[in-house]
Design a protein around this motif. Structure first.
Motif, PDB file in Angstrom:
ATOM      1  N   ALA A   1       0.814  -1.218   0.000  1.00 47.07           N
ATOM      2  CA  ALA A   1       0.000   0.000   0.000  1.00 47.07           C
ATOM      3  C   ALA A   1       0.843   1.262   0.000  1.00 47.07           C
ATOM      4  O   ALA A   1       0.519   2.240   0.669  1.00 47.07           O
ATOM      5  CB  ALA A   1      -0.951   0.007   1.202  1.00 47.07           C
TER       6      ALA A   1
ATOM      7  N   GLN B   1       1.338   3.350  -2.476  1.00 45.95           N
ATOM      8  CA  GLN B   1       0.684   4.492  -3.113  1.00 45.95           C
ATOM      9  C   GLN B   1      -0.343   5.131  -2.186  1.00 45.95           C
ATOM     10  O   GLN B   1      -0.531   6.344  -2.208  1.00 45.95           O
ATOM     11  CB  GLN B   1       0.051   4.124  -4.471  1.00 45.95           C
ATOM     12  N   GLU B   2      -0.950   4.299  -1.321  1.00 49.62           N
ATOM     13  CA  GLU B   2      -1.880   4.858  -0.337  1.00 49.62           C
ATOM     14  C   GLU B   2      -1.114   5.747   0.647  1.00 49.62           C
ATOM     15  O   GLU B   2      -1.571   6.822   1.017  1.00 49.62           O
ATOM     16  CB  GLU B   2      -2.607   3.760   0.436  1.00 49.62           C
TER      17      GLU B   2
ATOM     18  N   GLY C   1       0.007   8.944  -1.161  1.00 44.20           N
ATOM     19  CA  GLY C   1      -1.193   9.750  -1.393  1.00 44.20           C
ATOM     20  C   GLY C   1      -1.702  10.374  -0.109  1.00 44.20           C
ATOM     21  O   GLY C   1      -2.064  11.552  -0.068  1.00 44.20           O
ATOM     22  N   PHE C   2      -1.684   9.581   0.950  1.00 44.09           N
ATOM     23  CA  PHE C   2      -2.169  10.092   2.226  1.00 44.09           C
ATOM     24  C   PHE C   2      -1.296  11.256   2.722  1.00 44.09           C
ATOM     25  O   PHE C   2      -1.798  12.261   3.206  1.00 44.09           O
ATOM     26  CB  PHE C   2      -2.166   8.963   3.268  1.00 44.09           C
TER      27      PHE C   2
ATOM     28  N   HIS D   1       1.621  14.004  13.242  1.00 49.26           N
ATOM     29  CA  HIS D   1       0.266  13.504  13.017  1.00 49.26           C
ATOM     30  C   HIS D   1       0.274  12.466  11.880  1.00 49.26           C
ATOM     31  O   HIS D   1      -0.332  11.397  11.981  1.00 49.26           O
ATOM     32  CB  HIS D   1      -0.646  14.682  12.677  1.00 49.26           C
TER      33      HIS D   1
ATOM     34  N   THR E   1      -0.534   8.505  12.293  1.00 52.83           N
ATOM     35  CA  THR E   1      -1.643   7.917  11.534  1.00 52.83           C
ATOM     36  C   THR E   1      -1.163   6.707  10.730  1.00 52.83           C
ATOM     37  O   THR E   1      -1.836   5.675  10.705  1.00 52.83           O
ATOM     38  CB  THR E   1      -2.246   8.968  10.581  1.00 52.83           C
TER      39      THR E   1
ATOM     40  N   ARG F   1       1.377   4.889  11.401  1.00 54.73           N
ATOM     41  CA  ARG F   1       1.747   3.823  12.342  1.00 54.73           C
ATOM     42  C   ARG F   1       0.505   3.006  12.730  1.00 54.73           C
ATOM     43  O   ARG F   1       0.515   1.786  12.722  1.00 54.73           O
ATOM     44  CB  ARG F   1       2.395   4.452  13.593  1.00 54.73           C
ATOM     45  N   GLN F   2      -0.551   3.732  13.011  1.00 57.45           N
ATOM     46  CA  GLN F   2      -1.813   3.071  13.367  1.00 57.45           C
ATOM     47  C   GLN F   2      -2.327   2.244  12.181  1.00 57.45           C
ATOM     48  O   GLN F   2      -2.876   1.164  12.347  1.00 57.45           O
ATOM     49  CB  GLN F   2      -2.868   4.108  13.749  1.00 57.45           C
ATOM     50  N   PHE F   3      -2.136   2.800  10.995  1.00 56.66           N
ATOM     51  CA  PHE F   3      -2.566   2.108   9.775  1.00 56.66           C
ATOM     52  C   PHE F   3      -1.861   0.755   9.654  1.00 56.66           C
ATOM     53  O   PHE F   3      -2.479  -0.266   9.340  1.00 56.66           O
ATOM     54  CB  PHE F   3      -2.233   2.987   8.569  1.00 56.66           C
TER      55      PHE F   3
ATOM     56  N   THR G   1      -3.346  -1.660  12.216  1.00 57.90           N
ATOM     57  CA  THR G   1      -4.673  -2.192  11.886  1.00 57.90           C
ATOM     58  C   THR G   1      -4.620  -3.107  10.663  1.00 57.90           C
ATOM     59  O   THR G   1      -5.339  -4.093  10.586  1.00 57.90           O
ATOM     60  CB  THR G   1      -5.683  -1.066  11.614  1.00 57.90           C
ATOM     61  N   GLN G   2      -3.762  -2.788   9.710  1.00 55.72           N
ATOM     62  CA  GLN G   2      -3.669  -3.603   8.492  1.00 55.72           C
ATOM     63  C   GLN G   2      -2.691  -4.761   8.641  1.00 55.72           C
ATOM     64  O   GLN G   2      -2.581  -5.581   7.725  1.00 55.72           O
ATOM     65  CB  GLN G   2      -3.223  -2.731   7.316  1.00 55.72           C
TER      66      GLN G   2
END
Lengths: 390, 264
Positions: free
Chosen positions: B49, B51-52, B55-56, B92, B96, B98-100, B103-104
C-alpha cells in the motif's frame, strides 16, 4: 398617439427600428416604445413574432407588452421600461466576471429560458446575447423578443435572423430553430461572461481556460457542451444546464472538488479568508476512500471512544523521578482547550497534547506517558513515548 | 515574492500499473500575497500500500495548508510557529501511518519532500531520499556552468544506498524541517529518486536554468494567456527531463514539481 405619449429620448437604434423612452400622460409613467419598420425584409415577421411572444409571457424579468400602434411603415410596441445596465455594457466596462458571479447570472438567465421553453408550444428566444440581457438591481431581465419563435415550424427560410457568434451553427445552414439553438446562445453568453470576450464565429468556441486559467474545468465543460457544433451533443434542456450550474455554484459555496484536488480542503469563506487559486494539482493513485479512509475512520472512532472515556492528564517521568507536568491541549483545529488535572474531554476531534520544549533538558531521555481511564468500567490504557531531548 | 511559474511531471514506470509517487502543488493568492505548497512523495515499492501512503501524506499536507497553514499566514505568524506547526503535522502523519500499519498488519512507507513558500521565506520538510534542488543564475558564470544548482536536502541513506528514514515504517518522529530566505529569480525542483537519478544534477540545471532568464529593461505584462504559456513551457521542460529519466531508469516512477520565484 401624440395625445397620450411624449417621446423623452431615443434609447437605441438598430437595423429593424429604434427604441425610445416615452412618457405616458394618462398613467403618468415611463414606457419604452419599440418602433419596428415594416418596410424592410422580415420586419413584419419580427413584429408578429415579438407581439405573439410578449402577449403570452407574464413573468418578472420579461417586459410587459402594454400597447400596440400601427403607423404607415412601422409598428410601435409600447413595453415596460426596465432600468439597469446591459451585460454587454457591463462586460465592456469591467471585463470578465468572477466564476461564481458569472454562474449566478447564468442561473438567472437559465431560469428565464426554462420558463420560456416550458410555455405551451415551447417559446425559443432566438437572439440571446449579452446585449439583450439587462441587469437591474442584481436581477436579470431578458429583452428583445424580435427573434422569438414557437419551436414548431420556424426556420431560417422564414426570415429568421441571428447574431454571429451567439447564433447556433445549424441556423447558418437553414436548420430548425429549437430549444437547442437557445442552449448554444446560452453557452456563448456564458463564455462571454467568464472571458469578457465575444465568441468568434470563424474560430469557433475554444476552451475558456485558454483565456482564463483560474476557471474551473467543470465550467469549461459546461460551456463546451452547450456550444457543441452538433446539436445532439448539447444538453437536452436548459433544466439540465441549470442543474450542472447549481452543483457548480454549491461547490463554490461548499467546496468539494476543484482542479483534481478534493475541494473539501478549500474552505473558501467570504471576507478576509477569501483566496484565489492560481494552480492546484494533486496527483496520486493512493485511494483515500479505500484502506486509508477506513483506517482514518477507525482512528477517529477509537479516539472518540477514548475521549468520551476521559483523559487523565499526561504524566512525564523525569529519569526515575515521576513528575506531573501541565500540558497544552488543542483540538483538531489547533484551538487551545481548557486543561486541568484529571480533565474530561467530550470532543469528537483528535486532541493534540503539547509539551513545551523548556521542560526538557538537553541530552537527557524522557518517557512521557498518556494514561486513559474509562469512567464507566474503570479500564485503564496507557501509551508511552520516549523523548530524546537534543 | 512573486511566483512566476510552476510545472509538474507525474508518470508511472512502463509496465507498472499504478504510480506509487504522489505530488501536490497548491498555489493560491491571499490578501497577504501569494503562497505555495509543493510536495512530492515516493512510495516505497517493496512495501504494501505504498501508493496509499504517499497519497495520504500529500493529501494530509494539502489539508494542513488550507486549514492551519493559511490561517497562520493570515495571522502573520512567526517562523517558529510555522516550524512547530509543520513538525506537529508531520507527527500527526507519522502516527496515523503507524496506526494504519497496526490495523492492516502490514508495513508501508513513503519519502517526503515538501516546500512551503510564504512571503520572503521558504520552509522545507524532508525525510527519505527525494530531493529538493535550488537553481540560481551565477553572478560570474564559470565555463559551461551558467547556473548554480544546489541540493537543499540530504538523502537519509546509508553508504550502501539503503533508506534509513521514511514516513511510515521507520517510525521517525522528526523530519528535517528548515527555513531559509527566499531570493528572487530562483528555481526550486522537488523530485523523487527516479527523476534525479536518470538526469543528474548538471542536466537538470541546464534544462531548467534558462527558464530563469527574464526579459530585462522592459515591462513584463503578465496576462492569463502568458501565465498559461509559461506553465506549459515549464511542464514541457519537466516532461523532457522525465522522458530522459525514464529512458535511463525505466523501473522507477517519477514525480517532480518545479517552481520559479520571480523578481519582487
Amino acid at each position: 398617439m401624440d395625445d397620450r405619449y411624449r417621446v423623452i429620448r431615443k434609447l437605441a437604434e438598430g437595423g429593424s427600428g429604434e427604441t425610445y423612452l416615452i412618457w405616458d400622460r394618462r398613467l403618468a409613467q415611463n414606457w419604452v416604445m419599440k418602433r419596428i419598420r415594416t418596410g424592410r425584409e422580415g420586419g413584419e415577421e419580427a413584429v408578429r413574432r415579438e407581439m405573439t411572444a410578449l402577449q403570452q409571457v407574464r413573468r418578472e424579468g420579461i417586459p410587459v407588452l402594454a400597447d400596440v400602434y400601427y403607423e404607415r411603415d412601422a409598428v410601435c410596441l409600447i413595453m415596460e421600461y426596465m432600468t439597469g445596465v446591459s451585460l454587454e455594457e457591463l462586460l465592456d466596462r469591467e471585463g470578465a466576471m468572477k466564476e461564481a458571479d458569472a454562474i449566478r447570472y447564468a442561473l438567472q438567465i437559465a431560469e428565464l429560458l426554462e420558463f420560456l421553453h416550458g410555455l405551451p408550444g415551447g417559446l425559443v428566444h432566438g437572439d440571446l446575447k449579452p446585449a439583450n440581457l439587462l441587469l437591474s438591481q442584481g436581477r436579470m431581465a431578458l429583452l428583445d423578443f424580435g427573434g422569438a419563435v414557437f419551436q414548431y415550424g420556424a426556420s431560417a427560410a422564414e426570415g429568421y435572423f441571428y447574431t454571429p457568434g451567439y447564433g447556433a451553427p445549424e441556423l447558418e445552414k437553414g436548420g430548425q430553430v429549437t430549444v437547442l439553438s437557445d442552449i448554444y446562445a446560452f453557452g456563448a453568453t456564458l463564455f462571454s461572461l467568464v472571458t469578457g470576450d465575444r465568441p468568434d464565429s470563424d474560430r469557433g468556441m475554444y476552451p475558456v481556460r485558454e483565456q482564463n486559467p483560474s476557471l474551473s474545468a467543470a465550467l469549461e465543460q459546461i460551456v463546451l457542451r452547450c456550444t457543441n457544433e452538433n446539436p445532439r451533443e448539447r444538453y437536452a434542456s436548459v433544466g439540465e444546464v441549470k442543474t450542472k450550474l447549481t452543483a457548480l455554484l454549491l461547490q463554490h459555496k461548499n467546496p468539494g472538488r476543484l482542479g483534481g484536488i478534493r475541494k473539501r480542503l478549500l474552505p473558501e469563506k467570504e471576507g478576509k479568508h477569501r483566496f484565489q487559486t492560481v494552480r492546484c494539482v494533486l496527483l496520486t493513485e493512493g485511494n483515500f476512500r479505500g484502506k486509508g479512509g477506513t483506517f482514518l475512520r477507525c482512528v477517529l472512532l477509537l479516539l472518540t471512544g477514548i475521549c468520551l472515556g476521559g483523559f487523565a492528564a499526561p504524566k512525564a517521568a523525569h529519569a526515575a523521578q515521576m513528575q506531573i507536568l501541565p500540558v497544552s491541549v488543542r483540538n483538531g483545529a489547533g484551538e487551545k482547550l481548557l486543561v486541568d488535572f484529571d480533565a474530561v474531554y467530550y470532543t469528537k476531534e483528535n486532541p493534540i497534547f503539547e509539551l513545551p520544549l523548556h521542560y526538557f533538558e538537553p541530552g537527557r531521555q524522557y518517557r512521557v506517558t498518556i494514561r486513559q481511564e474509562e469512567q464507566e468500567n474503570g479500564t485503564v490504557r496507557e501509551r508511552s513515548f520516549v523523548i530524546c531531548a537534543g | 515574492m512573486r511566483i512566476q511559474t510552476t510545472g509538474v511531471y507525474w508518470s508511472a514506470a512502463a509496465g507498472h500499473g499504478r504510480n506509487q509517487d504522489s505530488l501536490s502543488l497548491q498555489h493560491i493568492c491571499l490578501r497577504k500575497g501569494e503562497c505555495l505548497l509543493a510536495a512530492v512523495c515516493d512510495g516505497i515499492g517493496s512495501l504494501t500500500a505504498s501508493q496509499e501512503a504517499s497519497g495520504f501524506v500529500v493529501h494530509c499536507l494539502t489539508d494542513w495548508f488550507y486549514h492551519e497553514g493559511k490561517n497562520l499566514i493570515l495571522q502573520n505568524s512567526s517562523r517558529e510557529l510555522f516550524l512547530l506547526a509543520l513538525q506537529r503535522r508531520f507527527c500527526h502523519i507519522q502516527e496515523t501511518l503507524r496506526q494504519f500499519q497496526i490495523t492492516q498488519n502490514s508495513e508501508t512507507g513513503t519519502t517526503l519532500s515538501a516546500l512551503l513558500l510564504i512571503g520572503n521565506r521558504y520552509y522545507l520538510i524532508h525525510i527519505g531520499d527525494s530531493r529538493i534542488y535550488r537553481i540560481r543564475k551565477r553572478k560570474i558564470p564559470i565555463y559551461r556552468q551558467k547556473y548554480h544548482i544546489c541540493r537543499l536536502t540530504e538523502d537519509d541513506k546509508d553508504q550502501e544506498g539503503r533508506l534509513l528514514k521514511c514516513v511510515g515504517v521507520s517510525g521517525e518522529d522528526r523530519a528535517t524541517i528548515e527555513t531559509g530566505r527566499l531570493l528572487p529569480q530562483t528555481c526550486f525542483l522537488l523530485c523523487t529518486d527516479g527523476f534525479y537519478r536518470g538526469n543528474g544534477k548538471e542536466r537538470i540545471g541546464q534544462v531548467l536554468g534558462p527558464l530563469l532568464e527574464m526579459p530585462k529593461g522592459e515591462k513584463r505584462i503578465r496576462t492569463a494567456q502568458a501565465a498559461t504559456t509559461e506553465h506549459n513551457i515549464f511542464d514541457r521542460r519537466l516532461e523532457l527531463l522525465g522522458e530522459q529519466a525514464m529512458a535511463a531508469a525505466s523501473k522507477d516512477h517519477m514525480a517532480a514539481v518545479g517552481i520559479i520565484v520571480g523578481a519582487r
